[in-house]
Design a protein around this motif. Structure first.
Motif, PDB file in Angstrom:
ATOM      1  N   GLY A 412       0.782  -1.233   0.000  1.00  0.00           N
ATOM      2  CA  GLY A 412       0.000   0.000   0.000  1.00  0.00           C
ATOM      3  C   GLY A 412       0.806   1.271   0.000  1.00  0.00           C
ATOM      4  O   GLY A 412       0.261   2.356  -0.225  1.00  0.00           O
ATOM      5  N   GLN A 413       2.131   1.205   0.249  1.00  0.00           N
ATOM      6  CA  GLN A 413       2.922   2.431   0.284  1.00  0.00           C
ATOM      7  C   GLN A 413       3.339   2.902  -1.105  1.00  0.00           C
ATOM      8  O   GLN A 413       3.740   4.053  -1.283  1.00  0.00           O
ATOM      9  N   LEU A 414       3.253   2.049  -2.100  1.00  0.00           N
ATOM     10  CA  LEU A 414       3.549   2.414  -3.478  1.00  0.00           C
ATOM     11  C   LEU A 414       2.265   2.317  -4.284  1.00  0.00           C
ATOM     12  O   LEU A 414       1.485   1.376  -4.108  1.00  0.00           O
ATOM     13  N   TYR A 415       2.022   3.281  -5.147  1.00  0.00           N
ATOM     14  CA  TYR A 415       0.796   3.251  -5.938  1.00  0.00           C
ATOM     15  C   TYR A 415       1.046   3.822  -7.330  1.00  0.00           C
ATOM     16  O   TYR A 415       1.914   4.672  -7.549  1.00  0.00           O
ATOM     17  N   ALA A 416       0.269   3.301  -8.277  1.00  0.00           N
ATOM     18  CA  ALA A 416       0.252   3.809  -9.639  1.00  0.00           C
ATOM     19  C   ALA A 416      -1.013   4.629  -9.826  1.00  0.00           C
ATOM     20  O   ALA A 416      -2.050   4.342  -9.220  1.00  0.00           O
ATOM     21  N   MET A 417      -0.935   5.642 -10.673  1.00  0.00           N
ATOM     22  CA  MET A 417      -2.084   6.514 -10.855  1.00  0.00           C
ATOM     23  C   MET A 417      -2.173   6.966 -12.305  1.00  0.00           C
ATOM     24  O   MET A 417      -1.185   7.056 -13.023  1.00  0.00           O
ATOM     25  N   GLY A 418      -3.382   7.237 -12.718  1.00  0.00           N
ATOM     26  CA  GLY A 418      -3.629   7.794 -14.036  1.00  0.00           C
ATOM     27  C   GLY A 418      -4.829   8.719 -13.981  1.00  0.00           C
ATOM     28  O   GLY A 418      -5.823   8.413 -13.316  1.00  0.00           O
ATOM     29  N   THR A 419      -4.733   9.874 -14.623  1.00  0.00           N
ATOM     30  CA  THR A 419      -5.823  10.836 -14.656  1.00  0.00           C
ATOM     31  C   THR A 419      -5.964  11.384 -16.066  1.00  0.00           C
ATOM     32  O   THR A 419      -5.030  11.356 -16.873  1.00  0.00           O
ATOM     33  N   GLY A 420      -7.131  11.888 -16.366  1.00  0.00           N
ATOM     34  CA  GLY A 420      -7.374  12.512 -17.661  1.00  0.00           C
ATOM     35  C   GLY A 420      -8.696  13.242 -17.651  1.00  0.00           C
ATOM     36  O   GLY A 420      -9.590  12.944 -16.852  1.00  0.00           O
ATOM     37  N   GLY A 421      -8.828  14.240 -18.528  1.00  0.00           N
ATOM     38  CA  GLY A 421     -10.090  14.969 -18.594  1.00  0.00           C
ATOM     39  C   GLY A 421      -9.988  16.185 -19.495  1.00  0.00           C
ATOM     40  O   GLY A 421      -8.974  16.419 -20.156  1.00  0.00           O
ATOM     41  N   THR A 422     -11.050  16.959 -19.522  1.00  0.00           N
ATOM     42  CA  THR A 422     -11.132  18.160 -20.336  1.00  0.00           C
ATOM     43  C   THR A 422     -10.970  19.403 -19.469  1.00  0.00           C
ATOM     44  O   THR A 422     -11.238  19.376 -18.268  1.00  0.00           O
TER      45      THR A 422
END
Length: 448
Positions: A412-422
């Motif tokens: 839980g101390q390492l995480y991957a993330m992705g975001t996107g939008g207008t």
């Protein structure tokens, strides 16, 4: 429970299990009976670093793509329910794009005094349960008590404007006060609401506060920070009565009238009610209102779209909201907040969180904004969606949307993330330039 718990923004301090998108998308302890020293308050802290690749992409062939490495250091100090600090801000280092000679660090993120407010992501002193509470940081879905002037407002909708807002709450006898500033470093939105507990005033302190209240509020936009825009002032008077009060639940009715001081014929009226139900695992808040608008005034004027609409309102007029034509008529407003958690751990992040507000107007316009967040697989995966649609059903409607995914692994101390939008970027000409963003990366945090 019917009052807005503005200092609940402290939940932003408890980011150990989740985070925010990089672009815009809120029992008493037992007391020993002996003379021994009370137990010392346990302090905790969290350190976090996120590194992502971020691309800002114009739409409709306007401008040039820009790419950045974004690094977000964060430090959080939690000193209990009445003190907390959250410091950190995104630093964007240019990889490609931009005009010739563009600086290494994205200039639009730091080119005004207000932008330096983003370094404070949360500062809490006191609480709603104390005689006084103060909060500094970003404002998301902010509501000024009754919500008839400021409702679901965000001060970060403009992607080039990063102010720190401030909220003050105070209680003195039968009087409860909330004041706020959308930008503590610039002359922008300033507002306050005074709520008088009539039962407390007439018969003394009641067993349950806020059963019958009379409130007055006023908000002024000075229009001098985050880009110049027309200044304006709105005011509102509200009355509220709780008609059903049970442990964990309240039902109430309300009515109010407001206007624009100095603008003859600009007024509005509202009548409605709501239900608040709060428990350890499930929270439900519902609002329903019937509204009347006249002469350009409307309830919820400072809403989810305001930081864009103050430059260019949704609709065919194309001017700032303060000067835009708003037809006389009626509307129906509904708002719902649903929170559910499989365990009653008491933290801010739930397995399911839904917040949505919608308003339908008699002349054919419809506005809606909302957010849905879900945690899955023992909170290892979080998915959040946010959307805004303003002016649908009429020419010039405005749409914005964003999504975020976070997946924690290796304990839980390492995480991957992705975001996107207008996105919509205000220009010096007073128009809005469409754009988009996408980001992927990794983060690591350490809590003690």
């Amino acid at each position: 429970m019917h009052k807005k718990r503005s200092c609940m923004a402290v939940l932003l301090l408890l980011l150990a299990t989740s985070g925010r998108a990089s672009e815009p998308l809120s029992p008493e302890e037992g007391v020993s009976t002996d003379l021994a020293e009370p137990p010392a308050r346990k302090w905790s802290y969290l350190m976090r670093v996120e590194a992502t690749s971020l691309a800002l992409m114009p739409r409709a062939g306007v401008g040039e793509d820009e790419g950045f490495v974004q690094v977000v250091p964060t430090f959080i100090l939690d000193g209990g329910p009445e003190f907390g600090v959250n410091l950190g801000a995104p630093v964007r280092l240019r990889l490609w794009g931009g005009k010739e000679g563009a600086p290494l660090v994205r200039r639009e993120d730091w080119d005004t005094l207000s932008d330096w407010g983003q370094l404070v992501r949360g500062l809490l002193l006191g609480s709603d349960n104390a005689p006084m509470g103060i909060w500094f940081g970003p404002l998301e879905e902010h509501r000024l008590l009754s919500g008839h002037l400021v409702r679901r407002y965000s001060n970060r909708t403009n992607p080039d404007y990063h102010p720190a807002g401030g909220i003050f709450t105070g209680t003195l006898g039968p009087l409860y006060t909330e004041a706020f500033a959308s930008d503590v470093l610039g002359a922008r939105l300033l507002g306050a609401e005074l709520s008088l507990d009539l039962e407390h005033l007439l018969v003394g302190q009641p067993e349950q506060r806020g059963m019958f209240t009379l409130a007055v509020s006023a908000v002024r936009d000075w229009g001098r920070a985050g880009g110049a825009s027309p200044s304006m002032t709105l005011a509102h008077l509200d009355a509220m009565a709780v008609v059903l009060a049970r442990p964990g639940m309240e039902a109430y009715v309300n009515a109010g009238w407001g206007g624009r001081p100095g603008e003859g014929g600009a007024w509005g009226a509202v009548v409605g009610g709501g239900v608040d139900s709060v428990s350890e695992r499930f929270n439900l808040r519902l609002r329903l209102e019937a509204r009347r608008q006249q002469g350009g005034f409307r309830q919820g004027f400072f809403g989810a779209d305001y930081e864009l609409a103050r430059f260019q309102a949704a609709g065919p007029d194309g001017g700032p909201l303060a000067e835009a034509h708003f037809p006389n008529g009626y509307s129906g407003f509904a708002e719902a907040l649903v929170e559910w958690d499989a365990v009653s751990y008491g933290g801010p992040y739930k397995h399911l969180s839904v917040s949505v507000g919608a308003e339908a107007f008699s002349w054919g316009r419809f506005d809606v904004d909302g957010r849905v967040a879900v945690q899955l697989f023992e909170r290892a995966l979080e998915v959040a969606l946010k959307g805004l649609a303003v002016g649908t059903g009429k020419p010039g409607a405005r749409y914005l949307g964003a999504a975020e995914v976070r997946w924690r692994f290796l304990g839980g101390q390492l995480y991957a993330m992705g975001t996107g939008g207008t996105l919509l970027f205000p220009t010096t000409e007073g128009t809005l330039r469409p754009g988009a963003f996408v980001s992927v990366g990794l983060g690591v945090d350490h809590a003690r």
